[in-house]
Write a protein that holds these residues in place. Structure first.
Motif, PDB file in Angstrom:
ATOM      1  N   LEU A   1       0.833  -1.209   0.000  1.00 28.13           N
ATOM      2  CA  LEU A   1       0.000   0.000   0.000  1.00 28.13           C
ATOM      3  C   LEU A   1       0.866   1.258   0.000  1.00 28.13           C
ATOM      4  O   LEU A   1       0.500   2.268  -0.622  1.00 28.13           O
ATOM      5  CB  LEU A   1      -0.928  -0.017   1.218  1.00 28.13           C
ATOM      6  N   CYS A   2       2.001   1.194   0.698  1.00 30.00           N
ATOM      7  CA  CYS A   2       2.910   2.349   0.682  1.00 30.00           C
ATOM      8  C   CYS A   2       3.439   2.612  -0.719  1.00 30.00           C
ATOM      9  O   CYS A   2       3.556   3.761  -1.155  1.00 30.00           O
ATOM     10  CB  CYS A   2       4.068   2.111   1.647  1.00 30.00           C
ATOM     11  N   TYR A   3       3.751   1.527  -1.442  1.00 29.46           N
ATOM     12  CA  TYR A   3       4.189   1.689  -2.826  1.00 29.46           C
ATOM     13  C   TYR A   3       3.061   2.261  -3.677  1.00 29.46           C
ATOM     14  O   TYR A   3       3.276   3.131  -4.521  1.00 29.46           O
ATOM     15  CB  TYR A   3       4.636   0.350  -3.401  1.00 29.46           C
ATOM     16  N   ALA A   4       1.861   1.765  -3.446  1.00 33.49           N
ATOM     17  CA  ALA A   4       0.716   2.211  -4.245  1.00 33.49           C
ATOM     18  C   ALA A   4       0.449   3.699  -4.050  1.00 33.49           C
ATOM     19  O   ALA A   4       0.107   4.421  -4.999  1.00 33.49           O
ATOM     20  CB  ALA A   4      -0.510   1.398  -3.896  1.00 33.49           C
TER      21      ALA A   4
ATOM     22  N   ASN B   1       2.633  10.959   7.420  1.00 35.13           N
ATOM     23  CA  ASN B   1       2.809  10.158   8.641  1.00 35.13           C
ATOM     24  C   ASN B   1       1.469   9.726   9.221  1.00 35.13           C
ATOM     25  O   ASN B   1       1.317   8.599   9.713  1.00 35.13           O
ATOM     26  CB  ASN B   1       3.598  10.947   9.682  1.00 35.13           C
ATOM     27  N   PHE B   2       0.494  10.622   9.182  1.00 31.66           N
ATOM     28  CA  PHE B   2      -0.835  10.283   9.691  1.00 31.66           C
ATOM     29  C   PHE B   2      -1.463   9.146   8.887  1.00 31.66           C
ATOM     30  O   PHE B   2      -2.035   8.204   9.441  1.00 31.66           O
ATOM     31  CB  PHE B   2      -1.729  11.522   9.648  1.00 31.66           C
ATOM     32  N   LEU B   3      -1.342   9.231   7.559  1.00 30.32           N
ATOM     33  CA  LEU B   3      -1.904   8.183   6.703  1.00 30.32           C
ATOM     34  C   LEU B   3      -1.183   6.851   6.921  1.00 30.32           C
ATOM     35  O   LEU B   3      -1.801   5.785   6.876  1.00 30.32           O
ATOM     36  CB  LEU B   3      -1.816   8.606   5.239  1.00 30.32           C
ATOM     37  N   ARG B   4       0.121   6.921   7.135  1.00 23.98           N
ATOM     38  CA  ARG B   4       0.880   5.701   7.417  1.00 23.98           C
ATOM     39  C   ARG B   4       0.345   5.007   8.675  1.00 23.98           C
ATOM     40  O   ARG B   4       0.160   3.787   8.702  1.00 23.98           O
ATOM     41  CB  ARG B   4       2.353   6.031   7.605  1.00 23.98           C
ATOM     42  N   ILE B   5       0.117   5.771   9.718  1.00 21.56           N
ATOM     43  CA  ILE B   5      -0.389   5.208  10.977  1.00 21.56           C
ATOM     44  C   ILE B   5      -1.775   4.616  10.782  1.00 21.56           C
ATOM     45  O   ILE B   5      -2.076   3.506  11.254  1.00 21.56           O
ATOM     46  CB  ILE B   5      -0.411   6.297  12.073  1.00 21.56           C
TER      47      ILE B   5
ATOM     48  N   ILE C   1      -2.734   0.615  11.218  1.00 21.43           N
ATOM     49  CA  ILE C   1      -3.735   0.130  12.168  1.00 21.43           C
ATOM     50  C   ILE C   1      -4.814  -0.677  11.462  1.00 21.43           C
ATOM     51  O   ILE C   1      -5.212  -1.766  11.921  1.00 21.43           O
ATOM     52  CB  ILE C   1      -4.356   1.314  12.941  1.00 21.43           C
ATOM     53  N   ILE C   2      -5.297  -0.189  10.348  1.00 24.33           N
ATOM     54  CA  ILE C   2      -6.371  -0.875   9.614  1.00 24.33           C
ATOM     55  C   ILE C   2      -5.897  -2.236   9.110  1.00 24.33           C
ATOM     56  O   ILE C   2      -6.574  -3.261   9.293  1.00 24.33           O
ATOM     57  CB  ILE C   2      -6.864  -0.012   8.439  1.00 24.33           C
ATOM     58  N   VAL C   3      -4.713  -2.263   8.476  1.00 25.20           N
ATOM     59  CA  VAL C   3      -4.200  -3.514   7.906  1.00 25.20           C
ATOM     60  C   VAL C   3      -3.959  -4.553   8.997  1.00 25.20           C
ATOM     61  O   VAL C   3      -4.411  -5.705   8.896  1.00 25.20           O
ATOM     62  CB  VAL C   3      -2.902  -3.250   7.110  1.00 25.20           C
TER      63      VAL C   3
END
Length: 461
Positions: free
Chosen positions: A113-116, A140-144, A148-150
């Motif tokens: 997902l980070c790559y996407a 950073n917020f989106l990463r967190i 959590i969701i994954v």
């Protein structure tokens, strides 16, 4: 202000992820004494170890040291699990493998997902010596949020698919396969570390392919674990079915001998009573009353199937004692390919369930059971119906769920009926409406089919 490298921060996050997974997956297992004290102490000890686990600039950022570090942190978490949960080592080992696999799978999905979303452009980002930017930002917020969701989705899925199935198991069969799955996971993690620390700027497509391979490896491990957690329950179910079938066969032979003996005795007894009556030893009313009582035991059915005649005779005697009316209209002449034992098991289980349902009814008029076997063109219809009270809950397999507290040894009556229906290519339908429970089967009329061939083989034996 304290600064962390990506690796220094991630080793703490990794430990926390493993602890959460292990504690979640073992939440329904028996705890050792003082769990309220063991949980925080073990968690703090593991997190402190992760925080102070040495990271050397010279060789820490290599595949072998990184693998050693994360494996050591995992062992510390696993030791904590052993200190908290009171369970056999094999079960705890399976929990450990499931936890590490879930964590690794979650991390790989997060990486994809980070790559996407173009959050990272290198496999090495999270293991690197770069300083972590702890300032608030949208990225950073989106990463967190994504993390959590994954992790939450993967952990919940693993818990519901695997863990709930082993919570009541005292033994894990095929432990060697669990060890093999752990080795597969270990090799994949080491191989992934080698790739990470030899990343020379792979493009996104290559990185996604590598992540895809890691995800498939995790799914392979979970497939093996699924086999492990299900094979024991399947073996137990097969063993119980086999025992029930053997008991039905033995009971059928015993019932057959008993019914034959009763018929002979009743036949002789009726003639003796008539002789006494003709000699005026007994008055006519007494003779009639005694003959009526004997008729209950001399009620041989003629359904076209000897096994069904015997089971109906036996169940009619039982129903008579319980004040239940058992009515039967049956022509089984076109079900000759069904073995006697299968007939006995099929109708025996169905009528036993019906008796259990009606014997507790307050309304005496509803204490009756109907058995109907009719021929329709190329099919034979079997219907067994009775009244019931209360609610009947149907499971996802459209089968009524047992209301017994000991679910391991109950509910196999209907499963046995279903297996017999499958064996003879018959359709099974069960309904419960308006206070009437109806079990319906539609058999093909006597013809060549797998069930008939098997029946012939059994009869020859």
């Amino acid at each position: 202000m304290i600064s962390f490298t990506n690796l220094e921060l991630y080793k703490i996050v990794f430990t926390l992820e493993i602890l959460v997974g292990m504690f979640l997956f073992s939440s329904q297992m028996k705890k050792r004494t003082l769990p309220w004290l063991r949980y925080p102490l073990c968690s703090i000890a593991c997190l402190v170890l992760a925080m102070f686990f040495p990271v050397y600039e010279e060789f820490s950022y290599t595949w072998w040291y990184s693998s050693l570090m994360f494996f050591s942190l995992f062992l510390a978490c696993f030791l904590s699990l052993c200190l908290i949960i009171k369970a056999p080592f094999k079960k705890l080992f399976l929990i450990g493998v499931a936890t590490y696999t879930a964590q690794h799978l979650s991390y790989q999905i997060y990486t994809c997902l980070c790559y996407a979303f173009r959050f990272d452009d290198s496999l090495q980002a999270i293991y690197s010596s770069d300083t972590v930017d702890l300032a608030f930002s949208v990225v950073n917020f989106l990463r967190i949020v994504i993390t959590i969701i994954v992790y939450a989705l993967i952990y919940v899925c693993v818990f519901n698919i695997y863990i709930v199935k082993i919570k009541d198991e005292n033994k894990i069969s095929n432990f060697s396969i669990v060890v093999i799955s752990a080795l597969i996971l270990l090799i994949d993690i080491i191989a992934n570390s080698i790739v990470v620390y030899n990343d020379d700027g792979h493009n996104i497509v290559t990185s996604l392919v590598i992540c895809g391979y890691n995800i498939l490896s995790c799914l392979l491990v979970f497939f093996i674990l699924y086999f492990i957690v299900n094979i024991r329950s399947l073996r137990s179910e097969l063993l119980i079915k086999t025992v029930l079938l053997e008991q039905a066969e033995a009971k059928y032979e015993q019932s057959k001998a008993n019914v034959d003996l009763i018929n002979i005795k009743c036949h002789d007894l009726k003639h003796q009573i008539r002789t006494f009556g003709e000699k005026k030893t007994l008055d006519k009313d007494t003779v009639k009353e005694i003959e009526g009582m004997i008729e209950i035991y001399d009620s041989t059915m003629h359904t076209g199937n000897k096994a069904l005649d015997i089971i109906l005779m036996e169940k009619k005697l039982l129903c008579s004692k319980k004040g239940i009316a058992l009515k039967c209209y049956a022509d089984c002449s076109r079900l000759s390919y069904v073995t006697d034992v299968d007939f006995y098991s099929l109708f025996g289980n169905a009528i036993d369930n019906a008796i259990e349902a009606v014997e507790g009814l307050a309304d005496e008029e509803k204490k009756n059971i109907n058995v109907l076997v009719k021929n329709f063109n190329d099919f034979v219809s079997v219907v067994i119906e009775n009244y019931y009270q209360g609610n009947i809950v149907f499971g996802v397999n459209r089968m009524p769920q047992t209301t017994k507290t000991d679910k391991l040894y109950h509910g196999f009556g209907l499963k046995s009926i279903q297996s017999i229906a499958d064996k003879y290519e018959a359709s099974l339908s069960i309904t419960a409406r308006d206070g009437i429970f109806r079990l319906s089967l539609l058999f093909p009329a006597a013809r060549e089919n797998p069930g008939r061939k098997e029946a012939q083989l059994l009869s020859e034996k």
